[in-house]
Structures are given as C-alpha cells and as structure tokens.
Design a protein around this motif. Structure first.
Motif, PDB file in Angstrom:
ATOM      1  N   HIS A 125       3.078  -5.655  -9.716  1.00 43.52           N
ATOM      2  CA  HIS A 125       3.622  -6.594  -9.090  1.00 43.52           C
ATOM      3  C   HIS A 125       2.582  -6.989  -8.210  1.00 43.52           C
ATOM      4  CE1 HIS A 125       4.297  -2.797  -7.070  1.00 43.52           C
ATOM      5  NE2 HIS A 125       4.528  -3.407  -5.921  1.00 43.52           N
ATOM      6  N   ASP A 129      -0.865  -3.468  -1.912  1.00 42.23           N
ATOM      7  CA  ASP A 129      -1.603  -2.249  -2.656  1.00 42.23           C
ATOM      8  C   ASP A 129      -1.791  -1.953  -4.192  1.00 42.23           C
ATOM      9  OD1 ASP A 129       1.419  -2.228  -2.307  1.00 42.23           O
ATOM     10  OD2 ASP A 129       1.242  -0.070  -2.531  1.00 42.23           O
ATOM     11  N   HIS A 130      -1.263  -3.053  -4.796  1.00 39.12           N
ATOM     12  CA  HIS A 130      -1.595  -3.099  -6.235  1.00 39.12           C
ATOM     13  C   HIS A 130      -2.420  -4.248  -6.682  1.00 39.12           C
ATOM     14  CE1 HIS A 130       1.951  -0.342  -7.067  1.00 39.12           C
ATOM     15  NE2 HIS A 130       2.261  -0.655  -5.738  1.00 39.12           N
ATOM     16  N   ASP A 228       6.242   0.383  -8.825  1.00 39.29           N
ATOM     17  CA  ASP A 228       6.970   0.818  -7.795  1.00 39.29           C
ATOM     18  C   ASP A 228       8.584   0.723  -8.466  1.00 39.29           C
ATOM     19  OD1 ASP A 228       5.009   0.802  -6.531  1.00 39.29           O
ATOM     20  OD2 ASP A 228       5.166  -0.324  -4.685  1.00 39.29           O
ATOM     21  N   HIS A 274       2.795   5.806  -7.482  1.00 34.86           N
ATOM     22  CA  HIS A 274       2.474   6.489  -6.121  1.00 34.86           C
ATOM     23  C   HIS A 274       2.919   8.117  -5.972  1.00 34.86           C
ATOM     24  CE1 HIS A 274       1.290   2.634  -4.155  1.00 34.86           C
ATOM     25  NE2 HIS A 274       2.541   2.171  -4.394  1.00 34.86           N
TER      26      HIS A 274
HETATM   27 ZN    ZN Z   1       3.151   0.093  -4.143  1.00 31.38          ZN
END
Ligand code: ZN
Length: 294
Positions: A125, A129-130, A228, A274
């Motif tokens: 997505h 952080d991706h 996520d 994560h």
């Molecule tokens: Zn994330």
C-alpha cells in the motif's frame, strides 16, 4: 530520535519458502507505545498476552517492537522487492522518519541485491513506511531508486491518496509515487496480479482501499507477506482491535478476521511485514483463541 535506532538498519538471514529465500532488509526497528498503532489499546490490554509476546514482539517496557522492513528475493525468473520502507530525506507524519540518513541501500547491496538488480517493486500500500525507497534524491530531484525495475501500482490505491488533501498524505505522493510515474516505470496492476508462477497479489482491502498482500508459492510450499493486514502478532489474537491508520476500520477488521480464518492451522507461512524476528510464523488455534507458532 534515539541514535541507536538509526543504526538498526540491517539485513536478516533469509527465510526459506520452497525454492525461494526471502531476505529481510530492515530500514528501522521501532518501539511504539500500543495506542500509537492500535486504536484505543493501552498497556493494560496487552497484559493477557505478555506470556507469548515477550520477548520477541514487545520490548522490556512492553512497547510494540516493529521493524520497518523490505522482503527481497529471487524467483526462477525475477528479482522482487516487496515494500520499500521509509527512505532517506523524506517527510512524514513521524518525526523520526523525517530527513533520515539510513544505509539501507548499502545493506541491500551487501545482502546481494544492488538497486540495479531489482526487476519488480511492489508496495502493499502507499503509506510512507512501505513506499519510501521507491525514490531517492538526486541533485535535488526525486528519481526511482531501482533503475531497471517495474513498479507495480494499484490504480485504486493511487486514486485514493491522490484525492486526499492532507499535507502528510501528499508528502508520500509527491516524493515516492509521482516521480516513479513521471519516470515511466509504473505498471498498473489488478489486485490478483501474478508477477510469475511463484508470486501473486492477494487483495486485502481495509487498511487502505487498494491494499494487497503477496502470496508466494514454490516447490509445494506457500507463504503470505501480510502487508498491514496485521502490523503486530497480538492482532492474531485480537483481530477486532483495529489500527489507528486503517482507512476503513470496519472493512479492515473484516479482512483481518477472514485472513486469520483462512490461514489458521494451515501450512502457509505468514510473513508479517512489521513482525519482529523471526517474522515468519504460523497461525494456530488454541483453547484461548488464535496464536502464533514459530
Ligand atoms: Zn506499515
């Protein structure tokens, strides 16, 4: 930012899935208080789960241990990166991720994956952080970090974020998404797109509208890179808690619950995007509810 954490960038030993060897390249290891990540969840809520979450997935203060990591591997045909972490020189809603100087590319190269070797980049997505290492600054201009890669983007995801007006959402668009489109390196894909016979996308909407997990299939073994859908193993036991950053909380909870039901008590290895080391776990049913085994 704690200076020790900026040194957390490293690669971890590959996880084997049939003939695939999945290398994790960790851009940062975060210690989050639960309420930053999980809606309305306090340290008290974690108490019933301390026995199975410590020491791998909580630190000594019971903060959530959460790596920001890429999964990189070679199939029989391609070299693939799933998620591109935070990146350098970026802006975000998290102070510790702004204007970073992380040795991510050096670590990636030392792990056997120089940037020019990557054939496909897929971001589960379009959160910062991706998607951060999608680009890097070159003489003040954002350019694709992986010059030979096709970046697989989902139209639905792109349009959702494009339509957002908040400054923070736009940072990632401006710095990590639009420059790749302008460079002509994007391939727009459906939510069930197959990169090849060993890697295909699996739609898991709710955290974001175009969110996809990634299914791996090799020599009779299977794994799923979560994205996520879940960000911490505690959600296997508490799928209805919900994440602060879910764009559609009801759909996210439904998708997460369905994901856990689908993979519980199967041989499919769950690679939590994560999840701290060991990262690869199995979801198992127990008299107390679902848990993980590794
Ligand atoms: Zn994330």
């Amino acid at each position: 930012m704690n200076p020790v954490e900026s040194l957390a960038t490293r690669s971890l030993p590959p996880i084997q899935v049939g003939g695939l060897f999945i290398t994790r390249v960790v851009d940062s290891l975060e210690h989050f208080s639960p309420r930053i990540i999980l809606r309305g969840v306090t340290y008290d809520h974690l108490q019933p789960h301390l026995d199975w979450l410590l020491p791998n997935f909580l630190d000594e203060n019971h903060k959530l241990l959460m790596p920001i990591q890429s999964f990189v591997f070679r199939t029989r045909h391609h070299t693939v990166m799933i998620d591109s972490c935070i990146g350098n020189d970026k802006r975000s809603g998290f102070p510790q991720w702004n204007q970073r100087r992380s040795p991510f590319l050096q670590i990636l190269t030392e792990a056997g994956f120089p940037p020019q070797s990557i054939d496909y980049v897929f971001c589960t997505h379009m959160h910062v952080d991706h998607a951060g290492w999608n680009t890097r600054l070159d003489n003040g201009r954002w350019v694709p970090t992986f010059p030979n890669a096709r970046y697989l983007f989902r139209q639905e995801e792109y349009e959702f974020w494009q339509g957002k007006k908040e400054e923070i959402s736009q940072y990632t668009m401006e710095e990590s998404i639009l420059p790749v489109i302008e460079a002509g390196q994007v391939q727009w894909v459906d939510s069930d797109y197959a990169i090849d016979d060993e890697v295909y996308l699996e739609p898991t909407p709710g955290h974001t509208p175009g969110h996809c997990s990634v299914h791996l299939h090799s020599n009779g073994r299977e794994a799923v890179i979560t994205g996520d859908v879940m960000v911490h193993p505690v959600e296997v036991a508490e799928p209805r808690w919900g994440q602060v950053s879910d764009t559609d909380p009801a759909l996210a909870a439904q998708t997460r619950t369905g994901f856990i039901e689908t993979y519980c008590d199967t041989d499919v290895l769950i690679l939590g995007s994560h999840f701290a080391d060991p990262t690869g776990v199995h979801i198992v049913s127990t008299p107390r509810g679902c848990r993980i085994r590794f």
